[in-house]
Design a protein around this motif. Structure first.
Motif, PDB file in Angstrom:
ATOM      1  N   LEU A 187       0.915  -1.292   0.049  1.00  0.00           N
ATOM      2  CA  LEU A 187      -0.021   0.035   0.178  1.00  0.00           C
ATOM      3  C   LEU A 187       0.867   1.380   0.011  1.00  0.00           C
ATOM      4  O   LEU A 187       1.831   1.417   1.022  1.00  0.00           O
ATOM      5  N   TYR A 188       0.663   2.199  -0.903  1.00  0.00           N
ATOM      6  CA  TYR A 188       1.433   3.403  -1.166  1.00  0.00           C
ATOM      7  C   TYR A 188       2.806   3.345  -1.869  1.00  0.00           C
ATOM      8  O   TYR A 188       3.338   4.101  -2.062  1.00  0.00           O
ATOM      9  N   ARG A 189       3.176   1.848  -1.768  1.00  0.00           N
ATOM     10  CA  ARG A 189       4.356   1.906  -2.322  1.00  0.00           C
ATOM     11  C   ARG A 189       4.336   1.116  -3.990  1.00  0.00           C
ATOM     12  O   ARG A 189       5.180   1.508  -4.867  1.00  0.00           O
ATOM     13  N   VAL A 190       3.272   0.482  -4.129  1.00  0.00           N
ATOM     14  CA  VAL A 190       2.652   0.188  -5.597  1.00  0.00           C
ATOM     15  C   VAL A 190       2.140   1.174  -6.379  1.00  0.00           C
ATOM     16  O   VAL A 190       1.316   1.921  -5.880  1.00  0.00           O
ATOM     17  N   SER A 191       2.645   1.282  -7.540  1.00  0.00           N
ATOM     18  CA  SER A 191       2.049   2.469  -8.442  1.00  0.00           C
ATOM     19  C   SER A 191       0.757   2.036  -9.101  1.00  0.00           C
ATOM     20  O   SER A 191       0.319   0.841  -9.551  1.00  0.00           O
ATOM     21  N   GLY A 192      -0.299   2.863  -9.258  1.00  0.00           N
ATOM     22  CA  GLY A 192      -1.606   2.609  -9.776  1.00  0.00           C
ATOM     23  C   GLY A 192      -1.603   2.606 -11.455  1.00  0.00           C
ATOM     24  O   GLY A 192      -0.649   3.452 -11.720  1.00  0.00           O
ATOM     25  N   ASP A 193      -2.588   2.399 -11.864  1.00  0.00           N
ATOM     26  CA  ASP A 193      -2.827   2.538 -13.306  1.00  0.00           C
ATOM     27  C   ASP A 193      -2.517   4.228 -13.745  1.00  0.00           C
ATOM     28  O   ASP A 193      -3.405   4.737 -13.315  1.00  0.00           O
ATOM     29  N   HIS A 194      -1.747   4.507 -14.533  1.00  0.00           N
ATOM     30  CA  HIS A 194      -1.413   6.069 -14.874  1.00  0.00           C
ATOM     31  C   HIS A 194      -2.812   6.486 -15.786  1.00  0.00           C
ATOM     32  O   HIS A 194      -3.264   7.530 -15.122  1.00  0.00           O
ATOM     33  N   ASN A 195      -3.436   5.771 -16.494  1.00  0.00           N
ATOM     34  CA  ASN A 195      -4.561   6.230 -17.112  1.00  0.00           C
ATOM     35  C   ASN A 195      -5.698   6.277 -16.302  1.00  0.00           C
ATOM     36  O   ASN A 195      -6.651   7.488 -16.389  1.00  0.00           O
ATOM     37  N   ALA A 196      -5.774   5.654 -15.309  1.00  0.00           N
ATOM     38  CA  ALA A 196      -7.110   5.602 -14.530  1.00  0.00           C
ATOM     39  C   ALA A 196      -6.898   6.815 -13.397  1.00  0.00           C
ATOM     40  O   ALA A 196      -7.803   7.627 -13.156  1.00  0.00           O
ATOM     41  N   ILE A 197      -5.640   6.973 -12.983  1.00  0.00           N
ATOM     42  CA  ILE A 197      -5.278   8.125 -12.197  1.00  0.00           C
ATOM     43  C   ILE A 197      -5.482   9.657 -12.958  1.00  0.00           C
ATOM     44  O   ILE A 197      -5.983  10.390 -12.132  1.00  0.00           O
ATOM     45  N   GLN A 198      -5.015   9.470 -14.106  1.00  0.00           N
ATOM     46  CA  GLN A 198      -5.372  10.778 -14.692  1.00  0.00           C
ATOM     47  C   GLN A 198      -6.998  10.950 -15.131  1.00  0.00           C
ATOM     48  O   GLN A 198      -7.402  12.014 -15.054  1.00  0.00           O
ATOM     49  N   ASN A 199      -7.794   9.921 -15.240  1.00  0.00           N
ATOM     50  CA  ASN A 199      -9.138  10.044 -15.318  1.00  0.00           C
ATOM     51  C   ASN A 199      -9.843  10.691 -14.036  1.00  0.00           C
ATOM     52  O   ASN A 199     -10.755  11.555 -14.049  1.00  0.00           O
ATOM     53  N   LEU A 200      -9.458  10.129 -12.864  1.00  0.00           N
ATOM     54  CA  LEU A 200      -9.682  10.384 -11.724  1.00  0.00           C
ATOM     55  C   LEU A 200      -9.318  12.125 -11.318  1.00  0.00           C
ATOM     56  O   LEU A 200     -10.050  12.849 -10.633  1.00  0.00           O
ATOM     57  N   ARG A 201      -8.120  12.394 -11.816  1.00  0.00           N
ATOM     58  CA  ARG A 201      -7.754  13.891 -11.896  1.00  0.00           C
ATOM     59  C   ARG A 201      -8.630  14.787 -12.439  1.00  0.00           C
ATOM     60  O   ARG A 201      -9.221  15.791 -11.803  1.00  0.00           O
ATOM     61  N   TYR A 202      -9.139  14.444 -13.481  1.00  0.00           N
ATOM     62  CA  TYR A 202     -10.047  15.140 -14.381  1.00  0.00           C
ATOM     63  C   TYR A 202     -11.158  15.444 -13.466  1.00  0.00           C
ATOM     64  O   TYR A 202     -11.906  16.365 -13.519  1.00  0.00           O
ATOM     65  N   ASP A 203     -11.948  14.116 -12.850  1.00  0.00           N
ATOM     66  CA  ASP A 203     -13.210  14.174 -12.333  1.00  0.00           C
ATOM     67  C   ASP A 203     -12.782  15.126 -11.021  1.00  0.00           C
ATOM     68  O   ASP A 203     -13.753  15.873 -10.402  1.00  0.00           O
ATOM     69  N   ILE A 204     -11.930  14.941 -10.156  1.00  0.00           N
ATOM     70  CA  ILE A 204     -11.573  15.671  -9.000  1.00  0.00           C
ATOM     71  C   ILE A 204     -11.439  16.904  -9.375  1.00  0.00           C
ATOM     72  O   ILE A 204     -12.107  17.929  -8.512  1.00  0.00           O
ATOM     73  N   ASN A 205     -10.874  17.688 -10.316  1.00  0.00           N
ATOM     74  CA  ASN A 205     -10.647  18.932 -10.730  1.00  0.00           C
ATOM     75  C   ASN A 205     -12.071  19.469 -10.845  1.00  0.00           C
ATOM     76  O   ASN A 205     -12.236  20.604 -10.675  1.00  0.00           O
ATOM     77  N   ALA A 206     -13.176  18.657 -11.338  1.00  0.00           N
ATOM     78  CA  ALA A 206     -14.486  18.991 -11.553  1.00  0.00           C
ATOM     79  C   ALA A 206     -15.307  18.950 -10.407  1.00  0.00           C
ATOM     80  O   ALA A 206     -16.512  18.983 -10.568  1.00  0.00           O
ATOM     81  N   ASN A 207     -14.537  18.744  -9.135  1.00  0.00           N
ATOM     82  CA  ASN A 207     -15.300  18.366  -7.938  1.00  0.00           C
ATOM     83  C   ASN A 207     -16.376  17.114  -8.084  1.00  0.00           C
ATOM     84  O   ASN A 207     -17.155  17.407  -7.407  1.00  0.00           O
ATOM     85  N   ASN A 208     -15.913  16.114  -8.695  1.00  0.00           N
ATOM     86  CA  ASN A 208     -16.614  14.761  -8.848  1.00  0.00           C
ATOM     87  C   ASN A 208     -15.752  13.596  -8.280  1.00  0.00           C
ATOM     88  O   ASN A 208     -14.812  13.409  -8.766  1.00  0.00           O
ATOM     89  N   TYR A 209     -16.288  13.035  -7.159  1.00  0.00           N
ATOM     90  CA  TYR A 209     -15.670  11.915  -6.618  1.00  0.00           C
ATOM     91  C   TYR A 209     -16.285  10.688  -6.628  1.00  0.00           C
ATOM     92  O   TYR A 209     -16.044   9.520  -6.011  1.00  0.00           O
ATOM     93  N   LYS A 210     -17.563  10.666  -7.649  1.00  0.00           N
ATOM     94  CA  LYS A 210     -18.164   9.539  -7.952  1.00  0.00           C
ATOM     95  C   LYS A 210     -17.274   8.161  -8.144  1.00  0.00           C
ATOM     96  O   LYS A 210     -17.353   7.006  -7.748  1.00  0.00           O
ATOM     97  N   ARG A 211     -16.302   8.575  -9.096  1.00  0.00           N
ATOM     98  CA  ARG A 211     -15.644   7.341  -9.586  1.00  0.00           C
ATOM     99  C   ARG A 211     -14.512   7.104  -8.569  1.00  0.00           C
ATOM    100  O   ARG A 211     -14.068   5.817  -8.574  1.00  0.00           O
ATOM    101  N   LEU A 212     -13.907   8.078  -7.843  1.00  0.00           N
ATOM    102  CA  LEU A 212     -12.931   7.529  -6.861  1.00  0.00           C
ATOM    103  C   LEU A 212     -13.554   6.621  -5.686  1.00  0.00           C
ATOM    104  O   LEU A 212     -12.845   5.806  -5.442  1.00  0.00           O
TER     105      LEU A 212
END
Length: 342
Positions: A187-212
């Motif tokens: 946990l916190y040492r293994v890297s997550g999927d880059h594309n999934a993280i970027q999609n989450l980034r766009y949602d969070i910038n729009a104040n949308n946390y449903k996908r997270l």
């Protein structure tokens, strides 16, 4: 009496030929004589009461026309100034290109076709480099994001107490709500999927946390939290602030808790609350053996995120010296959480 016709003729001259042959007497009314003392034309003034000229309205009209002409003149003058600037710029570019063309022509004539290549063409044309990101941000072409790659004061905060960034609260809530996530190895040492993280980034910038909240893997959630801390333009704790209270590792051997409390006390409320929530969460993570993460590995990982260290020089000696104090500081915050934050 006319001796020839034998008729009586009128003393009044007929007005027309018909009147001369008719028995109707043509009469011309004479103007009655003016009374004595009536002024003559030369002495009588001409009346101008029938012609009225509104000089005030005419002045206002002329004033409005004058103002309209002045405004139009200003616009034309501004347009002329702008055209002059564009003309000067075009003229300068033309001269620069003309000089580059002449240099290129001379170079082409002096070298053989074998030595000539397209690289020299780009050099002589003096093409500009692509504008860097900092310049675009200063010109307000690229704006800061709502949550990532921005300043802490501009991040969307949690509505309830304590006042911390919402993304920190959401990530910790998702991880701690799922026991499987907390026990996940690395946990916190293994890297997550880059594309999934970027999609989450766009949602969070729009104040949308449903996908997270619907993530099936904890590593993407951890990746979002690490990305947020890493891209803060003003870190939670700067190295300059840390150096005031903890200049080196030797100073940490005495009165460690007191110095760390002084360091945290020098921060603003948002940073204090964020550190408190993070350290409590990391302490819970380090207490679980199944995830194979201890306080040392978390301290090493989060010291570079919380202090936002710049490791441009990869010299091992300097790296170890630079990261020693932040690492020990994070470890002490986790292990002595109650004594430091409570």
């Amino acid at each position: 009496m006319d001796s020839y016709l034998g008729l009586a003729q009128s003393k009044v001259k007929p007005r027309s030929l018909v009147d001369g042959f008719s028995n109707r007497t043509a009469t011309i009314k004479k103007r009655p004589p003016r009374p004595t003392g009536y002024p003559t034309t030369a002495s009588r003034p001409i009346s101008t009461s029938s012609i009225v000229i509104d000089s005030v309205a005419q002045f206002r009209y002329l004033q409005e026309e004058h103002l309209a002409l002045l405004e139009r003149y200003k616009k034309l003058e501004e347009s002329y100034t702008a055209l002059q600037g564009e003309y000067a710029k075009v003229k300068s570019d033309n001269e620069r290109l003309q000089g580059a063309y002449e240099e290129l022509q001379e170079s082409y004539n002096s070298v053989t076709a074998k030595n000539f290549n397209a690289g020299k063409l780009l050099v002589y044309l003096k093409l500009k480099r692509r504008t860097d990101k900092e310049t675009l941000e200063k010109r307000n072409i690229i704006k800061n994001e709502a949550c990532f790659n921005t300043y802490l004061q501009d991040v969307v905060m949690l509505d309830q107490h304590p006042r911390i960034p919402r993304v920190v609260h959401e990530c910790i809530a998702v991880l701690e709500a799922n026991d499987k996530f907390m026990r996940s190895p690395g946990l916190y040492r293994v890297s997550g999927d880059h594309n999934a993280i970027q999609n989450l980034r766009y949602d969070i910038n729009a104040n949308n946390y449903k996908r997270l909240r619907k993530q099936k893997s904890p590593h993407e959630v951890c990746g979002i939290l690490k990305l947020f801390l890493r891209e803060l333009k003003d870190p939670l704790i700067s190295l300059e602030t840390c150096a005031k209270y903890l200049p080196d590792v030797i100073q940490m051997k005495t009165n460690t808790r007191l110095k760390i409390k002084q360091l945290i006390g020098s921060l603003d409320e948002v940073r204090q609350n964020t550190l408190k929530v993070l350290m409590k969460h990391l302490r819970s993570v380090a207490a679980i053996e199944e995830n194979e993460v201890d306080s040392f590995s978390l301290g090493l990982l989060f010291s570079s995120l919380i202090f936002n260290e710049t490791l441009a020089d990869v010299c091992p000696v300097k790296f170890q010296k630079l990261t020693a104090v932040p690492r020990e500081c994070i470890i002490a915050m986790m292990e002595d959480y109650d004594a430091i934050f409570e």
